[in-house]
Design a protein around this motif. Structure first.
Motif, PDB file in Angstrom:
ATOM      1  N   VAL A   1      27.173  11.668  43.677  1.00  0.00           N
ATOM      2  CA  VAL A   1      28.218  12.685  43.779  1.00  0.00           C
ATOM      3  C   VAL A   1      27.625  14.035  43.394  1.00  0.00           C
ATOM      4  O   VAL A   1      27.000  14.161  42.331  1.00  0.00           O
ATOM      5  CB  VAL A   1      29.417  12.343  42.875  1.00  0.00           C
ATOM      6  N   LYS A   2      27.800  15.023  44.270  1.00  0.00           N
ATOM      7  CA  LYS A   2      27.304  16.371  43.968  1.00  0.00           C
ATOM      8  C   LYS A   2      28.439  17.223  43.405  1.00  0.00           C
ATOM      9  O   LYS A   2      29.616  17.020  43.736  1.00  0.00           O
ATOM     10  CB  LYS A   2      26.696  17.024  45.205  1.00  0.00           C
ATOM     11  N   SER A   3      28.078  18.171  42.577  1.00  0.00           N
ATOM     12  CA  SER A   3      29.049  19.033  41.902  1.00  0.00           C
ATOM     13  C   SER A   3      28.880  20.472  42.364  1.00  0.00           C
ATOM     14  O   SER A   3      27.765  20.999  42.367  1.00  0.00           O
ATOM     15  CB  SER A   3      28.851  18.970  40.386  1.00  0.00           C
ATOM     16  N   ILE A   4      29.981  21.099  42.720  1.00  0.00           N
ATOM     17  CA  ILE A   4      29.986  22.504  43.145  1.00  0.00           C
ATOM     18  C   ILE A   4      30.978  23.246  42.259  1.00  0.00           C
ATOM     19  O   ILE A   4      32.142  22.843  42.138  1.00  0.00           O
ATOM     20  CB  ILE A   4      30.359  22.631  44.627  1.00  0.00           C
ATOM     21  N   VAL A   5      30.529  24.320  41.637  1.00  0.00           N
ATOM     22  CA  VAL A   5      31.336  25.026  40.643  1.00  0.00           C
ATOM     23  C   VAL A   5      31.828  26.346  41.214  1.00  0.00           C
ATOM     24  O   VAL A   5      31.043  27.155  41.715  1.00  0.00           O
ATOM     25  CB  VAL A   5      30.532  25.269  39.348  1.00  0.00           C
ATOM     26  N   LEU A   6      33.132  26.562  41.125  1.00  0.00           N
ATOM     27  CA  LEU A   6      33.768  27.779  41.620  1.00  0.00           C
ATOM     28  C   LEU A   6      34.534  28.458  40.492  1.00  0.00           C
ATOM     29  O   LEU A   6      35.003  27.789  39.568  1.00  0.00           O
ATOM     30  CB  LEU A   6      34.732  27.452  42.765  1.00  0.00           C
ATOM     31  N   THR A   7      34.685  29.774  40.624  1.00  0.00           N
ATOM     32  CA  THR A   7      35.423  30.545  39.620  1.00  0.00           C
ATOM     33  C   THR A   7      36.541  31.318  40.304  1.00  0.00           C
ATOM     34  O   THR A   7      36.360  31.864  41.398  1.00  0.00           O
ATOM     35  CB  THR A   7      34.488  31.528  38.895  1.00  0.00           C
ATOM     36  N   VAL A   8      37.688  31.346  39.642  1.00  0.00           N
ATOM     37  CA  VAL A   8      38.823  32.159  40.090  1.00  0.00           C
ATOM     38  C   VAL A   8      39.202  33.073  38.931  1.00  0.00           C
ATOM     39  O   VAL A   8      39.420  32.604  37.811  1.00  0.00           O
ATOM     40  CB  VAL A   8      40.028  31.290  40.493  1.00  0.00           C
ATOM     41  N   GLU A   9      39.273  34.373  39.219  1.00  0.00           N
ATOM     42  CA  GLU A   9      39.649  35.345  38.190  1.00  0.00           C
ATOM     43  C   GLU A   9      40.964  36.013  38.586  1.00  0.00           C
ATOM     44  O   GLU A   9      41.105  36.493  39.709  1.00  0.00           O
ATOM     45  CB  GLU A   9      38.553  36.402  38.025  1.00  0.00           C
ATOM     46  N   LYS A  10      41.903  36.025  37.658  1.00  0.00           N
ATOM     47  CA  LYS A  10      43.195  36.669  37.898  1.00  0.00           C
ATOM     48  C   LYS A  10      43.600  37.460  36.671  1.00  0.00           C
ATOM     49  O   LYS A  10      43.267  37.096  35.538  1.00  0.00           O
ATOM     50  CB  LYS A  10      44.264  35.615  38.228  1.00  0.00           C
ATOM     51  N   GLU A  11      44.338  38.524  36.930  1.00  0.00           N
ATOM     52  CA  GLU A  11      44.835  39.334  35.822  1.00  0.00           C
ATOM     53  C   GLU A  11      46.201  38.804  35.417  1.00  0.00           C
ATOM     54  O   GLU A  11      47.128  38.750  36.233  1.00  0.00           O
ATOM     55  CB  GLU A  11      44.918  40.805  36.232  1.00  0.00           C
ATOM     56  N   VAL A  12      46.335  38.382  34.164  1.00  0.00           N
ATOM     57  CA  VAL A  12      47.593  37.845  33.636  1.00  0.00           C
ATOM     58  C   VAL A  12      47.961  38.653  32.393  1.00  0.00           C
ATOM     59  O   VAL A  12      47.217  38.668  31.416  1.00  0.00           O
ATOM     60  CB  VAL A  12      47.461  36.344  33.281  1.00  0.00           C
ATOM     61  N   ASP A  13      49.125  39.320  32.462  1.00  0.00           N
ATOM     62  CA  ASP A  13      49.596  40.143  31.341  1.00  0.00           C
ATOM     63  C   ASP A  13      48.544  41.153  30.901  1.00  0.00           C
ATOM     64  O   ASP A  13      48.299  41.368  29.700  1.00  0.00           O
ATOM     65  CB  ASP A  13      49.994  39.254  30.146  1.00  0.00           C
TER      66      ASP A  13
ATOM     67  N   LYS B   1      45.399  40.970  31.072  1.00  0.00           N
ATOM     68  CA  LYS B   1      44.120  40.390  30.658  1.00  0.00           C
ATOM     69  C   LYS B   1      43.531  39.578  31.799  1.00  0.00           C
ATOM     70  O   LYS B   1      44.248  39.017  32.623  1.00  0.00           O
ATOM     71  CB  LYS B   1      44.312  39.495  29.431  1.00  0.00           C
ATOM     72  N   LEU B   2      42.204  39.511  31.822  1.00  0.00           N
ATOM     73  CA  LEU B   2      41.515  38.769  32.872  1.00  0.00           C
ATOM     74  C   LEU B   2      41.465  37.298  32.497  1.00  0.00           C
ATOM     75  O   LEU B   2      40.889  36.920  31.472  1.00  0.00           O
ATOM     76  CB  LEU B   2      40.103  39.320  33.064  1.00  0.00           C
ATOM     77  N   ASP B   3      42.098  36.470  33.321  1.00  0.00           N
ATOM     78  CA  ASP B   3      42.090  35.016  33.112  1.00  0.00           C
ATOM     79  C   ASP B   3      41.064  34.404  34.053  1.00  0.00           C
ATOM     80  O   ASP B   3      41.130  34.594  35.269  1.00  0.00           O
ATOM     81  CB  ASP B   3      43.475  34.435  33.398  1.00  0.00           C
ATOM     82  N   LYS B   4      40.118  33.665  33.497  1.00  0.00           N
ATOM     83  CA  LYS B   4      39.060  33.046  34.294  1.00  0.00           C
ATOM     84  C   LYS B   4      39.229  31.534  34.301  1.00  0.00           C
ATOM     85  O   LYS B   4      39.323  30.905  33.242  1.00  0.00           O
ATOM     86  CB  LYS B   4      37.681  33.420  33.725  1.00  0.00           C
ATOM     87  N   GLN B   5      39.301  30.967  35.505  1.00  0.00           N
ATOM     88  CA  GLN B   5      39.389  29.513  35.667  1.00  0.00           C
ATOM     89  C   GLN B   5      38.126  29.020  36.361  1.00  0.00           C
ATOM     90  O   GLN B   5      37.656  29.635  37.317  1.00  0.00           O
ATOM     91  CB  GLN B   5      40.603  29.128  36.506  1.00  0.00           C
ATOM     92  N   VAL B   6      37.607  27.913  35.874  1.00  0.00           N
ATOM     93  CA  VAL B   6      36.440  27.296  36.491  1.00  0.00           C
ATOM     94  C   VAL B   6      36.849  25.963  37.100  1.00  0.00           C
ATOM     95  O   VAL B   6      37.537  25.161  36.449  1.00  0.00           O
ATOM     96  CB  VAL B   6      35.294  27.107  35.473  1.00  0.00           C
ATOM     97  N   TRP B   7      36.447  25.761  38.331  1.00  0.00           N
ATOM     98  CA  TRP B   7      36.796  24.560  39.089  1.00  0.00           C
ATOM     99  C   TRP B   7      35.522  23.796  39.429  1.00  0.00           C
ATOM    100  O   TRP B   7      34.488  24.382  39.751  1.00  0.00           O
ATOM    101  CB  TRP B   7      37.502  24.936  40.390  1.00  0.00           C
ATOM    102  N   LEU B   8      35.643  22.473  39.386  1.00  0.00           N
ATOM    103  CA  LEU B   8      34.528  21.604  39.765  1.00  0.00           C
ATOM    104  C   LEU B   8      34.946  20.790  40.979  1.00  0.00           C
ATOM    105  O   LEU B   8      35.877  19.973  40.906  1.00  0.00           O
ATOM    106  CB  LEU B   8      34.167  20.664  38.603  1.00  0.00           C
ATOM    107  N   LEU B   9      34.271  21.024  42.094  1.00  0.00           N
ATOM    108  CA  LEU B   9      34.533  20.263  43.311  1.00  0.00           C
ATOM    109  C   LEU B   9      33.483  19.175  43.448  1.00  0.00           C
ATOM    110  O   LEU B   9      32.276  19.430  43.288  1.00  0.00           O
ATOM    111  CB  LEU B   9      34.499  21.176  44.541  1.00  0.00           C
TER     112      LEU B   9
END
Length: 577
Positions: free
Chosen positions: A278-290, A292-300
């Motif tokens: 199984v291979k792992s691919i890492v993605l980031t999503v950045e959104k401004e919440v209140d 502040k910059l909220d950073k989420q990391v996803w593993l596909l």
């Protein structure tokens, strides 16, 4: 037409920057001349092909009930700002300022302008449906223009836009255009395939691309030979695996894999099939919440023998605006650089999404989040939670067709047309409404339909060429027939016969050219084989004494003797009705 009064400029060798066959042959045949990066002058021979393409397009668009207009190349920025595409379109959008400092764009497409026309001109449901089209210059500031007309910056395109009262009516208009495109590409004489596609930057709910089949095509077309299923690679669905997951047979073990950062190397080291990794691919999503910059990391997670489909990844809820994670982010969330990543024992919580082919796996191998180590014997439900699943991968040849009617095959194609169901994507942003039967305003439902007119030339050549040059389909060839007289400037009988035959062919509606340049036969034949005229008639003194001419089709290996008196009927029988 006489060659001495036309402009013929052939080359023995293609310029060094001509990379693909169509670019090389169009330059050698004197059809285009490079002016700047991705910008070409259409020389007389090439322009004749363009005009024939346009004529077929206009004929079928008019037949389908579309109405031609002409929108400007330069458009005010305000319209693009209304839809948000001024910011979203990116660097391909050529932005300019006038002398007063006002912003404009050089149009790559015309959704904003046509929607502005509709919102000012369409007032009532009684005016619907309507479909406007134009054939116009476009400009996209490609980062790397290449391949001649295939990926230039300036090009000619036919784009049409339908307006309807509701979604059901819009789908009727869409089908009318789809059918018109089938007729257009059939009349071009090209092998083509319509495929389901992703809407991309245009927006909307559904679309089809039209691809000319060619081994050199940039796009992968997925289809089922035993059914009607067809899609481009971005939109091709991977059918879920219906077999039940096997029970675990191995313990979860951290196994040393020194220096083996790729699934292929790990599989070889451990002597297991690649599809067990199984291979792992890492993605980031950045959104401004209140504020502040909220950073989420996803593993596909994908099977080791599969590749990520980036368009599909963007459709996972929450991943619409993803980017690939930086190495610093990967180390922060997983504790190790790329190559040994996995869903077990991450440093920080991550959103895990598994491809449909990964969810049924058992005893699989994945990164251990420690350099030079992988986990073997990993299992869902025992070693990590049951995954969220999504179709994330590119399909491969031999996959089950999503319609259940066979297996998938893949061929190469060149996209030359695209039809979209836009819905209210633009009418909502630009407040384009009409009054319904009850006098209430309703948003216009839109469709969008494009054909790359100049791109057709490159695609046609990529599909139709040989060692001698271009092999045009007769419907879009620069000339249908070339007359090649032997000694036109020295033999009065040959000259008279050639002149009379040219006049007769033109009177019969045949698009013919007489080569009266006095060239040697070998050089004359080579020019017209390079240019790709489908039919050639040789007029010689010896044949005339017997009342015969020599006919040879562009792809025929030998000439055929034809009676002089019957040559026009002979040619007309070989041309499209």
């Amino acid at each position: 037409m006489r060659a001495s009064r036309f402009f013929i400029s052939t080359l023995k060798e293609a310029p060094a920057d001509a990379e693909i066959v169509s670019h090389q042959l169009m330059m050698r045949a004197g059809m285009i001349k490079r002016l700047g990066s991705g910008i070409y002058t259409y020389m007389p021979m090439g322009l004749r092909v363009i005009r024939k393409v346009e004529a077929i397009v206009r004929d079928e668009m008019n037949r389908a009930g579309a109405v031609e207009l002409l929108m400007p190349v330069v458009q005010p920025a305000e319209l693009w700002q209304e839809t948000g595409r001024w910011q979203k379109y990116g660097a391909e959008l050529m932005r300019v300022k006038d002398r007063h400092g006002r912003d404009f764009i050089i149009q790559p497409t015309s959704e904003e302008v046509i929607t502005d026309i509709a919102r000012t001109e369409i007032k009532s449901y009684r005016q619907l449906p309507v479909n406007f089209y134009h054939v116009q210059t476009k400009f996209r500031d490609e980062r790397r223009p290449r391949f001649g007309l295939m990926r230039g910056r300036e090009f000619t395109m036919k784009d049409a836009y339908s307006f309807d009262r509701d979604a059901a009516s819009m789908k009727v208009s869409y089908q009318i255009m789809y059918d018109a495109y089938i007729r257009i590409f059939t009349r071009f004489g090209l092998e083509f395939r319509p495929v389901a596609a992703d809407n991309g930057a245009i927006g909307g709910s559904g679309s089809h691309e039209f691809h000319v089949i060619a081994d050199t095509g940039e796009d992968a077309i997925v289809y089922c030979p035993t059914s009607d299923y067809a899609a481009n690679m971005e939109a091709a669905e991977a059918a879920p695996i219906t077999l039940p997951r096997a029970a675990p047979t191995l313990a979860l073990t951290k196994t040393a894999t020194p220096g083996k950062a790729k699934c292929e190397d790990v599989a070889a080291l451990l002597a297991v099939p690649l599809n067990q990794t199984v291979k792992s691919i890492v993605l980031t999503v950045e959104k401004e919440v209140d504020g502040k910059l909220d950073k989420q990391v996803w593993l596909l997670l994908l099977r080791g023998d599969h590749d990520l489909n980036e368009v599909k990844a963007g459709k996972v809820p929450g991943l619409a605006d993803y980017r690939f994670s930086t190495e610093a982010e990967i180390v922060e969330w997983f504790g190790t650089p790329p190559g040994y990543l996995g869903p077990i024992n991450t440093v920080k919580p991550v959103h895990v999404v598994a491809d449909l082919s990964v969810a049924p796996m058992s005893d699989f191998i994945c990164g251990a989040n420690e350099a030079d180590f992988h986990f073997t014997g990993a299992n869902w439900g025992r070693d990590l939670p049951e995954p969220v699943t999504f179709d994330l991968r590119n399909v491969v040849a031999g996959d089950a067709s999503p319609d259940g009617k066979g297996v998938l095959a893949i061929q190469r194609g060149i996209e030359v047309g695209h039809v979209f169901q836009l819905g209210t994507r633009y009418s909502e942003d630009m407040k384009a409404t009409f009054l319904d039967e009850n006098g209430k305003p309703q948003l216009l439902q839109m469709g969008c339909y494009g054909i790359g007119v100049t791109r057709i030339l490159g695609a046609a050549i990529e599909q139709n060429f040989d060692a001698k040059g271009i092999v045009w389909p007769v419907s879009i060839a620069p000339f249908e027939v070339v007359l090649c007289p032997m000694g036109y400037d020295r033999n009065e009988a040959v000259k008279t016969a050639a002149d009379n035959l040219l006049a007769g062919l033109l009177e019969a509606g045949v698009d013919a050219i007489l080569d009266d340049r006095g060239e040697r036969p070998g050089a004359m034949f080579a020019d017209w084989e390079l240019i790709g005229v489908p039919h050639r008639i040789v007029i010689g003194d010896r044949g005339l004494k017997d009342g015969k001419l020599e006919y040879q089709g562009r792809q025929e290996t030998a000439a055929t003797a034809v009676d002089l008196t019957g040559i026009i009927a002979f040619i007309r029988a070989r041309l499209p009705a």
